[in-house]
Enzyme design. Structure first.
Site, mmCIF file in Angstrom:
data_model
loop_
_atom_site.group_PDB
_atom_site.id
_atom_site.type_symbol
_atom_site.label_atom_id
_atom_site.label_comp_id
_atom_site.label_asym_id
_atom_site.label_seq_id
_atom_site.Cartn_x
_atom_site.Cartn_y
_atom_site.Cartn_z
ATOM 1 N N ARG A 147 78.849 -23.158 -27.712
ATOM 2 C CA ARG A 147 78.890 -22.406 -26.462
ATOM 3 C C ARG A 147 78.037 -23.143 -25.434
ATOM 4 O O ARG A 147 76.948 -23.610 -25.779
ATOM 5 C CB ARG A 147 78.325 -21.008 -26.714
ATOM 6 C CG ARG A 147 78.344 -20.110 -25.509
ATOM 7 C CD ARG A 147 77.663 -18.783 -25.801
ATOM 8 N NE ARG A 147 76.365 -18.737 -25.167
ATOM 9 C CZ ARG A 147 75.688 -17.623 -24.913
ATOM 10 N NH1 ARG A 147 76.180 -16.444 -25.285
ATOM 11 N NH2 ARG A 147 74.524 -17.654 -24.323
ATOM 12 N N TYR A 159 71.547 -16.645 -16.874
ATOM 13 C CA TYR A 159 71.684 -16.062 -18.194
ATOM 14 C C TYR A 159 71.971 -17.125 -19.258
ATOM 15 O O TYR A 159 72.694 -18.082 -19.018
ATOM 16 C CB TYR A 159 72.852 -15.049 -18.176
ATOM 17 C CG TYR A 159 73.384 -14.816 -19.542
ATOM 18 C CD1 TYR A 159 72.670 -14.024 -20.416
ATOM 19 C CD2 TYR A 159 74.533 -15.447 -19.994
ATOM 20 C CE1 TYR A 159 73.101 -13.844 -21.712
ATOM 21 C CE2 TYR A 159 74.978 -15.280 -21.287
ATOM 22 C CZ TYR A 159 74.254 -14.477 -22.141
ATOM 23 O OH TYR A 159 74.672 -14.328 -23.417
ATOM 24 N N ASP A 212 80.115 -17.961 -22.077
ATOM 25 C CA ASP A 212 79.888 -16.513 -21.931
ATOM 26 C C ASP A 212 79.681 -16.194 -20.451
ATOM 27 O O ASP A 212 78.746 -16.707 -19.825
ATOM 28 C CB ASP A 212 78.642 -16.130 -22.735
ATOM 29 C CG ASP A 212 78.442 -14.619 -22.829
ATOM 30 O OD1 ASP A 212 79.190 -13.875 -22.162
ATOM 31 O OD2 ASP A 212 77.527 -14.208 -23.557
ATOM 32 N N HIS A 214 79.269 -13.028 -19.421
ATOM 33 C CA HIS A 214 78.330 -11.897 -19.454
ATOM 34 C C HIS A 214 78.648 -10.822 -18.419
ATOM 35 O O HIS A 214 77.773 -10.367 -17.667
ATOM 36 C CB HIS A 214 76.883 -12.382 -19.334
ATOM 37 C CG HIS A 214 75.958 -11.694 -20.285
ATOM 38 N ND1 HIS A 214 75.174 -10.638 -19.910
ATOM 39 C CD2 HIS A 214 75.712 -11.889 -21.604
ATOM 40 C CE1 HIS A 214 74.464 -10.218 -20.960
ATOM 41 N NE2 HIS A 214 74.789 -10.955 -22.005
ATOM 42 N N GLU A 238 84.041 -15.471 -22.622
ATOM 43 C CA GLU A 238 83.573 -14.207 -23.197
ATOM 44 C C GLU A 238 83.152 -13.241 -22.097
ATOM 45 O O GLU A 238 82.545 -13.649 -21.110
ATOM 46 C CB GLU A 238 82.381 -14.557 -24.092
ATOM 47 C CG GLU A 238 81.632 -13.375 -24.644
ATOM 48 C CD GLU A 238 80.438 -13.862 -25.467
ATOM 49 O OE1 GLU A 238 80.471 -14.986 -26.009
ATOM 50 O OE2 GLU A 238 79.452 -13.109 -25.544
ATOM 51 N N GLU A 264 80.986 -7.244 -27.511
ATOM 52 C CA GLU A 264 79.627 -7.124 -28.053
ATOM 53 C C GLU A 264 78.970 -5.800 -27.673
ATOM 54 O O GLU A 264 78.031 -5.374 -28.339
ATOM 55 C CB GLU A 264 78.750 -8.315 -27.644
ATOM 56 C CG GLU A 264 78.426 -8.385 -26.174
ATOM 57 C CD GLU A 264 77.628 -9.635 -25.799
ATOM 58 O OE1 GLU A 264 77.925 -10.710 -26.341
ATOM 59 O OE2 GLU A 264 76.718 -9.516 -24.969
ATOM 60 N N ARG A 285 84.834 -8.986 -30.395
ATOM 61 C CA ARG A 285 83.483 -9.451 -30.707
ATOM 62 C C ARG A 285 82.526 -8.351 -31.133
ATOM 63 O O ARG A 285 81.313 -8.508 -31.048
ATOM 64 C CB ARG A 285 82.895 -10.179 -29.492
ATOM 65 C CG ARG A 285 83.634 -11.430 -29.104
ATOM 66 C CD ARG A 285 82.801 -12.275 -28.169
ATOM 67 N NE ARG A 285 81.677 -12.858 -28.850
ATOM 68 C CZ ARG A 285 80.418 -12.509 -28.706
ATOM 69 N NH1 ARG A 285 80.073 -11.555 -27.873
ATOM 70 N NH2 ARG A 285 79.469 -13.107 -29.391
ATOM 71 N N GLU A 341 79.506 -15.917 -34.064
ATOM 72 C CA GLU A 341 78.377 -16.419 -33.273
ATOM 73 C C GLU A 341 77.147 -16.564 -34.161
ATOM 74 O O GLU A 341 76.868 -15.718 -35.008
ATOM 75 C CB GLU A 341 78.057 -15.430 -32.136
ATOM 76 C CG GLU A 341 76.902 -15.873 -31.260
ATOM 77 C CD GLU A 341 76.583 -14.877 -30.151
ATOM 78 O OE1 GLU A 341 77.012 -13.710 -30.245
ATOM 79 O OE2 GLU A 341 75.905 -15.272 -29.188
ATOM 80 N N TRP A 404 74.323 -7.177 -15.604
ATOM 81 C CA TRP A 404 73.532 -8.300 -16.120
ATOM 82 C C TRP A 404 74.234 -8.977 -17.230
ATOM 83 O O TRP A 404 74.882 -8.928 -18.009
ATOM 84 C CB TRP A 404 72.157 -7.842 -16.612
ATOM 85 C CG TRP A 404 71.400 -9.027 -17.157
ATOM 86 C CD1 TRP A 404 70.804 -10.021 -16.430
ATOM 87 C CD2 TRP A 404 71.227 -9.379 -18.536
ATOM 88 N NE1 TRP A 404 70.266 -10.967 -17.258
ATOM 89 C CE2 TRP A 404 70.521 -10.606 -18.561
ATOM 90 C CE3 TRP A 404 71.617 -8.797 -19.739
ATOM 91 C CZ2 TRP A 404 70.165 -11.243 -19.742
ATOM 92 C CZ3 TRP A 404 71.280 -9.424 -20.915
ATOM 93 C CH2 TRP A 404 70.552 -10.641 -20.926
HETATM 94 C C1 GCO Z 1 75.759 -13.109 -26.757
HETATM 95 C C2 GCO Z 1 75.189 -12.010 -25.951
HETATM 96 C C3 GCO Z 1 73.732 -11.782 -26.082
HETATM 97 C C4 GCO Z 1 73.334 -10.507 -25.340
HETATM 98 C C5 GCO Z 1 72.225 -9.867 -26.082
HETATM 99 C C6 GCO Z 1 71.758 -8.598 -25.427
HETATM 100 O O1 GCO Z 1 76.854 -13.515 -26.447
HETATM 101 O O2 GCO Z 1 75.122 -13.504 -27.719
HETATM 102 O O3 GCO Z 1 75.701 -11.997 -24.671
HETATM 103 O O4 GCO Z 1 72.945 -12.855 -25.739
HETATM 104 O O5 GCO Z 1 72.939 -10.766 -24.037
HETATM 105 O O6 GCO Z 1 72.648 -9.620 -27.389
HETATM 106 O O7 GCO Z 1 70.793 -8.001 -26.219
HETATM 107 MG MG MG Z 2 77.748 -12.464 -24.933
#
Ligand code: GCO
Ligand code: MG
Length: 404
Positions: A147, A159, A212, A214, A238, A264, A285, A341, A404
């Site tokens: 990634r 991020y 990602d 996010h 993602e 997630e 995921r 992951e 976020w």
């Molecule tokens: C990922 C996620 C994490 C989240 C985290 C929040 O793809 O691994 O986006 O990094 O931000 O799990 O607690």
């Molecule tokens: Mg993520």
């Protein structure tokens, strides 16, 4: 074999983890991860006050009934706190069942459907050059999937980056009160295709590439990004948009062939149903510890199998090694496995959690230890008291709150 006690262990070896330990009348112990990043004590209290008293005296092998008892019997269903608590119980009971049978959990689930679990690592950099060096180090170590995230020019923070200079695993929950980040979508959209191109230009196409987003884009912005990345043959992008607006994914899909992964932040099969059955995503995921444990995540994966959606479970460092081990056990067995992951864990997590999984040649192997294959050292855990930390929040340049 009845449950004789259920205890919650809160510890911070590098970051906060909540672990449920269930003990049976025969002295077998099972572990489940109950960590919900930034909201840890809500799950600890839910377990301590409302779940552990219900477990004592129950048959340890009655995993399905206990799951239903906690889900249906709670009346207030779903949500991250409830489903993380149920997941912890579920995983601990699978761990106990495996130990009592003398088998790793993947054998109880019907046996391995593959030799190992393809994982992806997290490469990042404060600059594209730093990112390229990091990608090189993953490829040198044998990773087959990486990634990529790098600091966005013009933004003070981005991020998904390792802490500068330390090479330490990315750790977003970093402050006693939430850090305020500033987000600017145009800067991001201008940068990411160049970043990804730089990676492919330097290393070619012989490995899987992931990114990602996010949850930060609108559907059209996500569609633009997907199109811009098509030449670089992404394994996935993602969380392109906030996942609760699920029809948004139809828009993204209509415009791009870049594969989409999401889930997630999902907690139940009901969160996944629309996206899966409408084939709006390519990878689901959800994680074993936030989506109801092995019992429930297995159902989600089976639903996904019917619709050609593959798995790609969340495996961030804020899910404990217990969660990662449980994920591997399930990953070994499902026909529609995609990728897992693996962010790894900060030290001194390995002092507290003794794991048996092993990385070889781009794949993770869960090992043959009975149960999940993780033990906790409670004396070591006690050395690392809870350290409250929040995830950051995001604002746009004018101060508006953003995802976020
Ligand atoms: C990922 C996620 C994490 C989240 C985290 C929040 O793809 O691994 O986006 O990094 O931000 O799990 O607690
Ligand atoms: Mg993520």
């Amino acid at each position: 074999m009845r449950i004789s006690s259920a205890e919650v262990i809160v510890t911070c070896p590098g970051r906060n983890y909540v672990t449920l330990k269930i003990t049976t009348s025969d002295g077998i112990t099972g572990l489940g991860d109950a960590t919900l990043n930034g909201r840890e004590l809500a799950v600890a209290a839910y377990l301590n006050e409302h779940v552990c008293p219900l477990l004592v005296g129950r048959e340890a092998g009655a995993i399905n009934d206990t799951w239903q008892y906690l889900y249906r019997g709670g009346y207030w269903r779903r949500g991250p706190v409830t489903m993380t608590a149920i997941a912890a119980v579920d995983c601990a009971l699978w761990d106990i069942l495996g130990k009592s049978a003398g088998m790793p959990v993947h054998r109880l689930l019907g046996g391995a459907a593959r030799d190992g679990v393809l994982i992806y690592g997290h490469a990042s950099g404060q600059t594209v050059d730093e990112l390229l060096d990091d990608v090189a180090s993953y490829l040198d170590r044998g990773y087959r999937a990486v990634r990529v995230q790098a600091a966005i020019p013009g933004l003070d923070s981005t991020y998904g980056l390792h802490h500068s200079g330390t090479g330490a695993t990315y750790e977003p929950a970093d402050a006693r009160l939430p850090t305020e980040n500033v987000w600017h979508t145009p800067a991001y959209l201008d940068f990411v295709p160049d970043m990804v191109k730089a990676v492919r230009d330097r290393f070619g196409y012989g490995f899987h590439l992931l990114h990602d987003v996010h949850h930060r884009l609108s559907p059209l912005e996500a569609a633009q990004l997907g199109k811009a990345l098509e030449p670089y043959r992404m394994f996935w992008i993602e969380d392109p948009t906030p996942a609760e607006d699920q029809e948004a994914f139809r828009t993204i899909r209509q415009h791009t062939t870049t594969p989409i992964a999401v889930g997630e932040v999902f907690n139940s099969i009901w969160d996944c149903q629309h996206l899966i059955t409408n084939r709006l995503i390519d990878y689901i995921r959800a994680s074993v510890s936030h989506a109801g444990g092995i019992t429930h995540l297995r159902k989600i994966f089976e639903l996904a199998e019917l619709y050609g959606v593959r798995t790609g479970s969340h495996g961030a460092g804020d899910l404990s090694p217990v969660s990662f081990a449980a994920a591997l056990q399930l990953d070994m067995t499902v026909p529609n496995f995609g990728i897992q992951e693996y962010m790894g864990h900060l030290e001194p997590a390995s002092e507290v959690f003794r794991t048996r999984y092993e990385f070889r040649d781009g794949y993770m192997h869960p090992g043959d230890a009975p149960g999940l294959g993780v033990e906790i050292d409670e004396q070591a855990a006690a050395k690392y008291p809870y350290d409250p930390k929040y995830l950051p929040v995001n604002r746009l340049r004018d101060g508006t709150m953003h995802d976020w």
